[in-house]
Motif scaffolding. Structure first.
Motif: not given
Length: 669
Positions: A149-158, A77-82, A124-130
């Protein structure tokens, strides 16, 4: 952050999603690259991959992502919870990585990879920033393995403290539908922050809503920008802040003083006669002493006192204080410390040298001009007074409430406007033979018809024109207009012997003066022998060698010269033999009391005798009574000029005087 195991079920689900949305991803990346690098053409190759074998849960075999184009995502799950979509079985994967190409498409894919390499990070990321797509260059740029990297979201790179800024950027991109930009950090290998300019574009493909990303590392740009900003605001010799930085600091200090009802103080420190150091010891010694002076002033300054180098040997100290009295007391203390520091002996290559300084101090706001005043201007004015007083002194700026200064400033603005609007004209005062009374010539006098104040006397605007640099323009205009008027009178049958034109010292010293004279004569066709330049004694003696050269050049053209206001300048009369002069004009101050003052009579008689012995014509100015005229005739004066004959008149009025027989022309010899 530990790498989490990716189960076969989740892997197969993401492979299926990638296969279904590959076309949309390629289209999105093309859009992003076209927006970021408009001159590049993006092409992708597509091959069919063998379906990845399903990895049983708990298997110790490595994940089959050995192909460079493989993409895997976890259901983490990402920080957005999608939630993450899933698929029961894998689908053929359309490879997005441009390095994975078949033989026929190899060349275009290499070009594509070169295109992507021009951008540090493309994804390219989806709506959940994956992450749905990441270029090969981005993998290398960030320092991650592709499967991780495929296991991370953009949030985890910031970094955590920049997540809100990232969310705001994503929201802007979603709302505007345009390319949005922000400067933040991406974590390389989850440890090292890299400053980037991140660009995000919302994508609205039905099968792949999300965002296209591009990033450029700007760390080096920021370092270069900081270096340039430092160079712009600092002096290379001393390392102190320079005038550019001081002006910004002054604006801020004055604004703060107004806002908080406090005061700011500025001291300008100028080394007295510093050029003697350069002349005697050389510029290396001068630079060494300037560096030492900067060090001493910095050492003398205390907390809150900002030291800058304003010019070659000029420094400044800026600080704030509470009341005006406190600011003045503090300024005196700073000045004392600075003067004491500079007064200590300097040593250069074993030789001791002493320096002193002049200081101009100013307090803002002052009691008169208040918040409209300028600290730099006030301190500079005080410094000029300190230098004039002999140096090694502190002078405080004194507020000036003289209304004439404001009037002069307004008149200066009106003078520029008058030049642009053509508000100037010429008046002509006749010069007659003292005995016969016939007019032999005229003196051209400039007049300013102000639209509000009416006729402004020349004594009010000529010195002003000299001080602001307009006198050359006005003088050249008078020269051409006077010559043209004399030629026009010739055509109307009123032929005068000459027209005299006053020449200011600035106009005389202008390197283009001779050429301007030639152009005026060529333009009007006037015989040069009919042109007389009236010059002052001080003009001749400012630079006698240059004056001699210029007068001889113009005299060779046929132009005559008259010394105006004779008797009020230099006591030495040797210049009368040195320069090619034709006339002397006795100053009106000697004529005014000629009848009652024996001294004036003696001076005029001596001037008459001097002119006769040197073969010069003598013109008496300011003649107002018949008794003055008769006495001048008796003394032997050749020509007279004054209100007894006529005041200065416009050209048309002067001609009517001739037509009415009020004035008459001198009969030609």
């Amino acid at each position: 952050m530990p790498v989490k195991r990716i189960t076969a079920q989740r892997l197969n689900a993401w492979i299926a999603l990638a296969g279904q949305t590959s076309v949309a991803v390629r289209a999105t990346v093309r859009t992003l690259i076209a927006t970021t690098l408009p001159n590049c053409i993006v092409r992708f190759a597509t091959v069919e991959a063998t379906p990845a074998p399903v990895l049983a849960t708990g298997s110790h075999d490595s994940l089959p992502l050995t192909h460079p184009g493989s993409i895997s995502h976890s259901a983490r799950g990402t920080k957005t919870g999608r939630p993450v979509p899933a698929s029961a079985s894998p689908a053929p994967l359309h490879l997005l990585h441009p390095a994975a190409v078949n033989e026929p498409e190899r060349a275009p894919s290499v070009a594509t990879e070169a295109t992507l390499a021009a951008v540090d990070f493309v994804a390219q990321v989806d709506a959940s920033l994956r992450f749905c797509y990441v270029s090969a260059g981005s993998i290398e740029f960030l320092g991650y393995h592709r499967d991780y990297l495929s296991s991370l979201t953009l949030h985890e790179l910031v970094p955590s403290h920049e997540i809100d800024e990232l969310d705001a950027l994503v929201a802007r991109a979603q709302q505007s539908g345009k390319l949005e930009t922000a400067t933040l950090h991406l974590l390389k290998s989850l440890t090292t922050p890299i400053l980037v300019e991140l660009r995000i574009l919302a994508t609205h493909a039905p099968d792949l809503p999300g965002f296209a990303l591009a990033a450029f590392e700007v760390s080096q740009w920021r370092d270069r920008e900081a270096a340039l900003r430092h160079a712009l605001n600092h002096d290379s010799l001393t390392g102190l802040e320079n005038l550019t930085a001081l002006k910004s600091a002054l604006d801020a200090a004055q604004a703060e003083a107004i806002h908080t009802h406090t005061h700011a103080a500025l001291l300008l420190v100028d080394i007295d006669d510093f050029q003697r150091i350069n002349r005697a010891l050389g510029y290396d010694a001068g630079d060494d002493m300037l560096r030492e002076t900067a060090r001493r002033i910095q050492h003398a300054a205390r907390a809150g006192e900002r030291v800058t180098r304003v010019a070659s040997d000029e420094f400044a100290v800026l600080f704030s204080a509470g009341t005006s009295a406190e600011a003045a007391t503090a300024a005196e203390d700073v000045a004392r410390r600075v003067l004491s520091a500079i007064a200590q002996p300097y040593r250069y290559r074993g030789q001791h040298t002493h320096l002193s300084a002049s200081i101009g101090a100013a307090i803002f706001p002052d009691e008169i001009e208040q918040d409209s005043s300028s600290l730099l201007r006030m301190a500079d004015h005080a410094l000029a007074q300190a230098k004039t007083s002999g140096g090694n002194i502190v002078v405080f700026h004194v507020p000036d409430d003289d209304p004439r200064n404001a009037e002069r400033l307004n008149l200066e603005a009106d003078l520029y406007e008058g030049v642009r609007n053509g508000e100037f004209s010429l008046h002509f005062q006749p010069i007659t033979q003292s005995r016969g009374g016939g007019v032999v010539g005229v003196e051209a006098l400039i007049r300013w018809q102000h639209p509000v104040h009416g006729l402004v006397p020349p004594t009010a605007f000529i010195p002003l024109a000299e001080s602001i640099g307009l006198i050359n323009y006005l003088g050249n205009w008078v020269l051409k207009a006077a010559c043209m008027q004399l030629v026009q009178w010739d055509s109307e049958g009123f032929v005068l012997d000459y027209v005299s034109v006053n020449v200011s010292p600035q106009q005389f010293r202008d390197k283009r003066f001779t050429q301007n004279v030639k152009e005026a004569l060529q333009l009007t066709g006037l015989d040069p022998s009919r042109l007389v330049f009236e010059i002052t004694e001080s003009l001749l003696m400012h630079d006698p060698e240059e004056a001699t050269r210029l007068l001889e050049t113009l005299a060779a053209l046929g132009i005559a010269f008259a010394v105006d206001d004779f008797g009020t300048g230099y006591s030495s009369l040797s210049y009368l033999q040195r320069f090619p002069l034709s006339k002397l004009k006795i100053d009106r101050s000697f004529i005014e009391n000629l009848l009652t003052s024996r001294n004036n009579q003696a001076i005029v008689a001596a001037v008459v005798g001097l002119a006769k012995s040197l073969g010069l014509e003598l013109v008496a100015e300011g003649v107002e009574t018949q008794a003055q005229r008769e006495l001048l005739i008796e003394m032997g004066c050749d020509q007279i000029q004054g209100w007894l004959i006529s005041k200065a008149l416009p050209a048309g009025d002067l001609m009517r005087c001739f037509q009415d027989k009020t004035l008459f022309l001198q009969a030609p010899l």
